[in-house]
Design an enzyme around this catalytic site. Structure first.
Site, PDB file in Angstrom:
ATOM      1  N   ALA A   1       0.838  -1.204   0.000  1.00  0.00           N
ATOM      2  CA  ALA A   1       0.000   0.000   0.000  1.00  0.00           C
ATOM      3  C   ALA A   1       0.867   1.246   0.000  1.00  0.00           C
ATOM      4  O   ALA A   1       2.030   1.216   0.419  1.00  0.00           O
ATOM      5  CB  ALA A   1      -0.917   0.002   1.224  1.00  0.00           C
ATOM      6  N   ASP A   2       0.282   2.323  -0.484  1.00  0.00           N
ATOM      7  CA  ASP A   2       0.944   3.620  -0.410  1.00  0.00           C
ATOM      8  C   ASP A   2      -0.109   4.679  -0.094  1.00  0.00           C
ATOM      9  O   ASP A   2      -1.194   4.678  -0.686  1.00  0.00           O
ATOM     10  CB  ASP A   2       1.650   3.972  -1.716  1.00  0.00           C
ATOM     11  CG  ASP A   2       2.584   5.161  -1.517  1.00  0.00           C
ATOM     12  OD1 ASP A   2       3.725   4.934  -1.079  1.00  0.00           O
ATOM     13  OD2 ASP A   2       2.156   6.300  -1.775  1.00  0.00           O
ATOM     14  N   THR A   3       0.202   5.558   0.846  1.00  0.00           N
ATOM     15  CA  THR A   3      -0.744   6.574   1.297  1.00  0.00           C
ATOM     16  C   THR A   3      -0.149   7.964   1.104  1.00  0.00           C
ATOM     17  O   THR A   3       1.008   8.197   1.438  1.00  0.00           O
ATOM     18  CB  THR A   3      -1.091   6.365   2.788  1.00  0.00           C
ATOM     19  OG1 THR A   3      -1.656   5.062   2.964  1.00  0.00           O
ATOM     20  CG2 THR A   3      -2.088   7.408   3.271  1.00  0.00           C
TER      21      THR A   3
ATOM     22  N   GLY B   1      -3.448   3.660  -2.109  1.00  0.00           N
ATOM     23  CA  GLY B   1      -3.501   2.652  -3.163  1.00  0.00           C
ATOM     24  C   GLY B   1      -3.079   1.313  -2.580  1.00  0.00           C
ATOM     25  O   GLY B   1      -2.170   1.254  -1.746  1.00  0.00           O
TER      26      GLY B   1
END
Length: 199
Positions: free
Chosen positions: A74-76, A111
């Site tokens: 994930a990437d925030t 994502g």
């Protein structure tokens, strides 16, 4: 609520917050942070596409070395007026971020990429966060606590940063760093995890 799985599940992230969110499933989760450089192009301010591409890049690096595992990455990012606000590099920058957000709404995009059994599943989530009107003393005290320094946008909603927030619109866990309800929905649909009998 307890889940079971026949799969080896790897979280391709060193984030303790994501690990903590996944722990509610009661499954053994292997943590193997992805060390890829987080550099993909942001095109036409499409922040959902941007975080998805970053998540795919992270998942791909770990999946390459663990082809039989289910890899979740994930990437925030935090976005205000079409600008990305990263982890602050200094206390002064953290204070500037919080003054910018004061009394206004910003968005948190995460994502997620799931690589499992030859499938690539990618999605993203947006949550709107509205800050209270913040006074300088509160901003300084929060920044002096050190809490903002390892968090995108310079605050953590799961820690004392919650005191800065007036309301949110969307998934709370997305602001923490992983849209858990949507993730679990997909993992169940793909039969990667199942509810334990009797649950």
């Amino acid at each position: 609520m307890q889940f079971i799985s026949d799969n080896k599940i790897i979280l391709a992230s060193g984030s303790p917050r994501r690990r903590e969110l996944l722990s509610v499933l009661g499954l053994p989760i292997n943590v193997l942070p992805s060390n890829v450089e987080e550099n993909v192009e942001l095109i036409d301010k499409d922040f959902n596409d941007y975080v998805q591409k970053l998540a795919v890049k992270k998942a791909g690096a770990v999946a390459k070395m663990n082809p039989d595992a289910v890899v979740i990455a994930a990437d925030t990012i935090v976005v205000f007026e079409d600008e990305v606000y990263p982890k602050p590099e200094t206390k002064e920058q953290a204070e500037m971020f919080l003054r910018t957000f004061s009394g206004k709404a910003h968005s948190v995009f995460t994502g997620v990429s799931i690589k499992a059994h030859g499938k690539d599943i990618v999605f993203s989530e947006e949550t709107k966060v509205v800050f209270k009107e913040l006074d300088d003393n509160l901003i300084k005290a929060y920044v002096d606590s050190g809490d903002p320094m390892d968090k995108a946008g310079g605050y953590g909603i799961q820690t004392a940063g919650v005191l800065l927030v007036d309301k949110i619109e969307g998934d709370y866990s997305n602001v923490v760093g992983l849209p858990l309800a949507k993730l679990v929905e997909i993992l169940r649909r793909e039969l990667i995890i199942q509810l334990k009998e009797g649950e």
